[in-house]
Design an enzyme around this catalytic site. Structure first.
Site, mmCIF file in Angstrom:
data_model
loop_
_atom_site.group_PDB
_atom_site.id
_atom_site.type_symbol
_atom_site.label_atom_id
_atom_site.label_comp_id
_atom_site.label_asym_id
_atom_site.label_seq_id
_atom_site.Cartn_x
_atom_site.Cartn_y
_atom_site.Cartn_z
ATOM 1 C CE1 TYR A 184 -4.384 1.463 0.583
ATOM 2 C CE2 TYR A 184 -2.954 3.345 1.578
ATOM 3 C CZ TYR A 184 -4.195 2.826 1.004
ATOM 4 O OH TYR A 184 -5.463 3.405 1.105
ATOM 5 C CE1 TYR B 122 -4.690 5.251 -1.752
ATOM 6 C CE2 TYR B 122 -6.427 6.919 -1.562
ATOM 7 C CZ TYR B 122 -5.506 5.942 -1.109
ATOM 8 O OH TYR B 122 -5.783 5.833 0.469
#
Length: 386
Positions: free
Chosen positions: A291, A341
């Site tokens: 991440y 994103y």
């Protein structure tokens, strides 16, 4: 009678993935985008919407299980869940489905995330909403956005362990290089240079423009079934080998400054659970999808998940270690920094592509993949294997 400990090890597999295009602004609603991604994932798996009986998504998801189930034509749904903490919930959606299917509560699960962040409002700009308890201890003091909070951790990390902006650039560059190979990425064919990085504007010092994830509209989904059923699906199954969530003691979202050690975040807690039930360790991971809402989250995660020692995460990035052919090829679709994103769900789908052998930046012979959710918030992780 001797008690046995049940695990999720290889009991389920991801058999379908789907996504919409990614862009700064898409005209469709979040519900429409979600349905398109879910239907694409089901088609990839060769399953009909009527077979879906389990749903999982994020608490921050604006789409509704009832409306999504009706819109796609799902059957009777016998399991549904939502996971909190934004990007920390991505891998947990798959874990929840795996648990439900393994325990007989459902047979075909769909997880998704749909988000219009590029064209939508920023949640911290809503001054009418009462601050959540953690925010009452940060926002009045100038930590208005997630980037401000992570900048605080980044500065401490730089001070304690000698990390530099060159290390953060290594991370941003690795993600951009992979996005340059991925036609679906927002940053496809848009190279990043060291000069561009070093001269870009500050967003929250010491983090510049390229240390921050993209603002993207788009949706993704995946389909999970039992391992036995996976063999009859259209695609090569990717098995959920291990799954974990992590909420450490006395955690305070993002800044984590109630603890004695703010740099030991949720990844450390999740990692202990993840590796405990796995047949392999960090040294056996062929490719990682970590991440990357902000570049400093990568070294913190590399340390938390055991790829290097404490304080060594920044130096780990040196010498092309995160590039194809390096020690740990990273975020091979471009990640949140350069593909899109969408709260980390694209990392799950890219992990599946790697183990199918269909990535645009394929790691030769990859059979194991770590996927992580957001570090800095209560998090989750998956170990996938082919």
């Amino acid at each position: 009678m001797t008690a046995t400990t049940a695990t999720l090890k290889d009991t389920t597999a991801i058999v379908g993935i789907g996504q919409t295009p990614f862009a700064r602004q898409l005209p469709a609603s979040e519900k429409t985008l979600a349905c398109h991604a879910i239907l694409a994932a089901l088609d990839d798996a060769g399953l009909s919407p009527a077979q879906v009986d389990a749903l999982a998504s994020y608490t921050m998801e604006t789409t509704d299980e009832v409306e999504v189930a009706k819109a796609i034509g799902a059957g009777d749904v016998t399991f549904f869940s939502r996971v909190g903490y934004g990007g920390g919930g991505s891998c947990a959606t798959v874990a929840h489905l795996a648990a439900a299917i393994t325990t007989g509560q459902a047979t075909v699960g769909v997880a998704w995330r749909s988000r219009k962040r590029g064209s939508g409002p920023r949640p911290w700009r809503d001054t009418r909403a009462q601050l959540p308890t953690p925010g009452q201890w940060t926002r009045p003091y100038g930590l208005l956005r997630p980037v401000d909070e992570i900048a605080l951790l980044a500065r401490r990390y730089m001070h304690e362990y000698g990390a530099t902006r060159d290390h953060f650039f290594d991370i941003a560059l690795a993600c951009r290089n992979r996005a340059n190979q991925n036609p679906a990425a927002v940053m496809y064919e848009r190279p990043l240079t060291r000069e561009m990085y070093m001269t870009s504007r500050w967003i929250s010092e010491p983090l510049c423009l390229f240390d921050n994830c993209l603002e993207t509209d788009g949706a993704l989904a995946c389909v999970v079934v039992a391992a036995e059923r996976a063999r009859d699906c259209r695609t090569t199954p990717v098995y959920v080998h291990s799954a974990a969530q992590g909420l450490p003691a006395q955690h305070h979202g993002m800044v984590n400054y109630w603890t004695e050690d703010p740099l030991s975040g949720p990844s450390w807690t999740a990692a202990r659970q993840l590796w405990k039930s796995a047949d392999f360790g960090p040294e056996d991971v062929h490719v990682a999808q970590i991440y990357d809402a902000f570049t400093p989250l990568i070294p913190l995660s590399l340390e938390g998940y055991g790829f290097c020692g404490r304080g060594e995460g920044a130096a780990f990035s040196e010498g092309g270690a995160l590039e194809l052919g390096g020690r740990l090829p990273l975020n091979t679709g471009g990640g949140g920094l350069s593909e899109a994103y969408v709260h980390g769900f694209n990392l799950i789908n890219e992990g599946v592509r790697q183990l199918r052998g269909t990535s645009t930046a394929q790691v030769p012979g990859a059979t194991t993949c770590l996927v992580t959710a957001g570090e800095g918030v209560p998090t989750s992780a998956l170990l996938l294997r082919s």
